[in-house]
Design a protein around this motif. Structure first.
Motif, short mmCIF file in Angstrom:
data_model
loop_
_atom_site.label_atom_id
_atom_site.label_comp_id
_atom_site.label_asym_id
_atom_site.label_seq_id
_atom_site.Cartn_x
_atom_site.Cartn_y
_atom_site.Cartn_z
N TYR A 195 10.04 -2.32 -6.74
CA TYR A 195 8.58 -2.45 -6.79
C TYR A 195 7.94 -1.09 -7.06
N VAL A 249 3.84 0.70 -7.60
CA VAL A 249 2.39 0.63 -7.72
C VAL A 249 2.01 1.33 -9.02
N LEU A 272 0.75 -3.92 -9.87
CA LEU A 272 2.13 -3.81 -9.43
C LEU A 272 3.07 -4.08 -10.60
N ARG A 320 9.19 -3.45 -0.83
CA ARG A 320 8.53 -4.76 -0.94
C ARG A 320 7.40 -4.85 0.09
N ALA A 346 4.48 -3.05 -1.31
CA ALA A 346 3.88 -3.83 -2.39
C ALA A 346 3.08 -5.01 -1.84
N TYR A 349 -0.85 -5.73 -2.41
CA TYR A 349 -1.23 -6.99 -3.07
C TYR A 349 -2.24 -7.75 -2.21
#
Length: 228
Positions: free
Chosen positions: A7, A9, A20, A73, A76, A80
């Motif tokens: 992941y 950004v 993402l 994760r 992320a 999100y």
């Protein structure tokens, strides 16, 4: 074979989080890389879509690399939630937006003989290749994580090997070197795996773990090649 997703950004031109990028290396049975796919979400579009082309460009475009930050994760998912007020989709759902690899898989490039180190059933040599610049803080963090003696000066462009590591996992033995490649244009971990039993699960676990540790120091993994 599949492994956990990576992941990132993605920031806009002024450094604010814009979206993402989620990636996956596709692996052969021997844990070498045979492809790279990815998906992306941005505030402007508000949906997930195939971003495999962006993932490939990330490996060759320093300006794009400067706009991405590796995250877990969990990191992320937090972003999100903040950006769109929803839970990050499960990895199986994210994979549905990935496109097909651009290049068909090819067999490993075995440049050395298959002779095993004495006392072991099989010896393999991998190189995990990374793009980007390793910082002094990143080198220190890796040295601490791996208990690696730093044997080279990061500031000296002539130094190739920055440090060696050795590990035993049961009856298997592993060693790797952090190496400057192409005068610092890239970095690599040369990983030698001396295996005794019929199972090579520890190889995949080690390669994935090493990739993650270096990725969190700001370098972008490019591929995992097998040479032996």
């Amino acid at each position: 074979m599949t492994t956990a997703l990576h992941y990132y950004v993605v920031h806009d031109g002024v450094g604010e989080p814009e979206g993402l990028l989620v990636e996956e290396f596709l692996l052969a049975g021997d844990h070498s890389c045979v492809g790279l796919v990815g998906g992306g979400w941005s505030r402007s579009e508000g949906r997930w879509c195939d971003a495999s082309a962006t993932s490939r460009r990330l490996r060759v475009d320093p300006a794009l690399r400067a706009r991405v930050t590796p995250v877990s994760r969990t990191g992320a998912a937090t972003l999100y939630q903040e950006l769109c007020g929803a839970a990050l989709p499960h990895e199986a759902v994210l994979r549905t937006c990935f496109g097909a690899p651009a290049v068909p898989p090819s067999p490993p490039l075995l440049l050395h003989g298959r002779e095993a180190t004495p006392g072991f059933r099989e010896t393999r040599l991998y190189r995990i290749l990374f793009a980007g610049a390793l910082t002094p803080g990143g080198l220190t963090a890796l040295g601490e994580a791996w208990q690696m003696p730093v044997t080279g000066d990061l500031a000296d462009p002539g130094v190739r090997v920055l440090g060696p590591v050795r590990r035993r996992v049961g009856r298997d033995a592993f060693r790797w070197e952090l190496r400057r490649i192409a005068a610092g244009a890239a970095w690599g971990l040369d990983v030698t795996c001396d295996l005794t039993g019929d199972r090579d699960d520890p190889v995949g676990v080690l390669l994935h773990g090493l990739t993650a540790q270096v990725r969190f120091q700001g370098l972008i993994p490019v591929t995992v090649d097998r040479f032996r």
